[in-house]
Write an enzyme that holds these catalytic residues in place. Sequence first.
Site, PDB file in Angstrom:
ATOM      1  N   ASP A  16      14.585  71.717  28.353  1.00  0.00           N
ATOM      2  CA  ASP A  16      15.445  72.457  27.442  1.00  0.00           C
ATOM      3  C   ASP A  16      16.631  71.560  27.109  1.00  0.00           C
ATOM      4  O   ASP A  16      16.862  70.552  27.765  1.00  0.00           O
ATOM      5  CB  ASP A  16      15.924  73.755  28.102  1.00  0.00           C
ATOM      6  CG  ASP A  16      16.862  74.535  27.195  1.00  0.00           C
ATOM      7  OD1 ASP A  16      16.490  74.793  26.039  1.00  0.00           O
ATOM      8  OD2 ASP A  16      17.998  74.854  27.619  1.00  0.00           O
ATOM      9  N   SER A  17      17.414  71.995  26.129  1.00  0.00           N
ATOM     10  CA  SER A  17      18.606  71.239  25.761  1.00  0.00           C
ATOM     11  C   SER A  17      19.678  71.305  26.857  1.00  0.00           C
ATOM     12  O   SER A  17      20.582  70.477  26.870  1.00  0.00           O
ATOM     13  CB  SER A  17      19.172  71.809  24.461  1.00  0.00           C
ATOM     14  OG  SER A  17      19.346  73.210  24.579  1.00  0.00           O
ATOM     15  N   CYS A  56      12.891  75.341  25.241  1.00  0.00           N
ATOM     16  CA  CYS A  56      13.893  75.490  24.180  1.00  0.00           C
ATOM     17  C   CYS A  56      13.216  75.987  22.901  1.00  0.00           C
ATOM     18  O   CYS A  56      12.264  75.364  22.414  1.00  0.00           O
ATOM     19  CB  CYS A  56      14.539  74.129  23.942  1.00  0.00           C
ATOM     20  SG  CYS A  56      15.742  74.132  22.621  1.00  0.00           S
ATOM     21  N   GLU A 101      27.065  81.448  28.019  1.00  0.00           N
ATOM     22  CA  GLU A 101      27.497  80.390  28.935  1.00  0.00           C
ATOM     23  C   GLU A 101      28.866  80.694  29.551  1.00  0.00           C
ATOM     24  O   GLU A 101      29.173  80.244  30.650  1.00  0.00           O
ATOM     25  CB  GLU A 101      27.499  79.036  28.222  1.00  0.00           C
ATOM     26  CG  GLU A 101      26.091  78.614  27.850  1.00  0.00           C
ATOM     27  CD  GLU A 101      25.914  77.130  27.569  1.00  0.00           C
ATOM     28  OE1 GLU A 101      26.853  76.343  27.752  1.00  0.00           O
ATOM     29  OE2 GLU A 101      24.787  76.772  27.145  1.00  0.00           O
ATOM     30  N   CYS A 108      15.730  82.746  21.621  1.00  0.00           N
ATOM     31  CA  CYS A 108      16.614  81.689  22.119  1.00  0.00           C
ATOM     32  C   CYS A 108      16.698  81.852  23.626  1.00  0.00           C
ATOM     33  O   CYS A 108      16.734  82.979  24.137  1.00  0.00           O
ATOM     34  CB  CYS A 108      17.999  81.823  21.490  1.00  0.00           C
ATOM     35  SG  CYS A 108      19.222  80.695  22.183  1.00  0.00           S
ATOM     36  N   HIS A 154      19.033  81.659  25.639  1.00  0.00           N
ATOM     37  CA  HIS A 154      20.217  82.328  26.190  1.00  0.00           C
ATOM     38  C   HIS A 154      20.192  83.848  26.024  1.00  0.00           C
ATOM     39  O   HIS A 154      20.913  84.555  26.708  1.00  0.00           O
ATOM     40  CB  HIS A 154      21.478  81.808  25.500  1.00  0.00           C
ATOM     41  CG  HIS A 154      21.835  80.398  25.861  1.00  0.00           C
ATOM     42  ND1 HIS A 154      20.972  79.346  25.698  1.00  0.00           N
ATOM     43  CD2 HIS A 154      22.975  79.879  26.381  1.00  0.00           C
ATOM     44  CE1 HIS A 154      21.569  78.224  26.090  1.00  0.00           C
ATOM     45  NE2 HIS A 154      22.780  78.527  26.515  1.00  0.00           N
TER      46      HIS A 154
END
Length: 269
Positions: free
Chosen positions: A13-14, A76, A155, A187, A189
Amino acid sequence: MLAEPEHAIGVFDSGVGGLTVLRELQRQLPYEPLVYLGDTARVPYGTKSPQTVLRYAQEAARFLTAQRVKLLVVACNTASAVALSTLAETYRLPVVGVIEPGACRALDVSRNRRIGVIGTEGTIRSGAYERALKASDPTVEVYAVSCPLFVPLAEEGWMNHPSAEMIAADYLAPLLNQGVDTLVLGCTHYPLLKQTLQRVAGPDVQLIDSAEETAKVVAGELYSRSLQRSAAESLPPRYFVTDIPDRFERVGGSFLGAPLCGVTTVSLD
Ligand code: DGL
């Protein structure tokens, strides 16, 4: 190199986001060894061009395949949207992205065939979810919006902050006005914002967690290729990042739902 059952599953993932996928893999496949790469030096991918994300994804995949992995998970969404087919053509290993599994599940649960998709700018711009949904059912109506503020909110740990609810109400309004009965969280997140999103969307809208669905597809791939590990003992995942590990360890704990340690910094050059 041929894939062996004892090899690990490689996940990239990023940054920290893919830990939501890693967490599901741990839950559904507790005895599988896992290697995780977070490209923290170059995060976010969601605002970058498809060419740049493709190059980053190729570098990440090259690093993980050098770790003797038996299957590659592109955790991702943005990288899955632009790089999955290239990676699948490049490697002889099974390569699993997060878009198809989420799209399939959405088609399974939607009754009115009006499906909402939320993701990063890059994912939404690519039209990858729409293509995946319409490939299976051309009659389905797809409404997609990017929700860039959700990544920093998750985050920061502001998943249930009143501001998250206000922002979600704004982002989701156009989808809810279209009467979607299913909402794909496109996504890494967004699973952290599930409670807030469900409150805003209301009880009649079904949320689709791509992380959960992806882990099911990985389990199926391992089974169909006889690549499941035979030993019934859990091993701690190995973590690699491309920047110093501090932030990844601190923020990643809430994504993983457990403390995170033993993170190594690597260069993908
Ligand atoms: N992991 C990204 C995704 O799922 C979100 C964070 C980023 O933009 O890099 O699209």
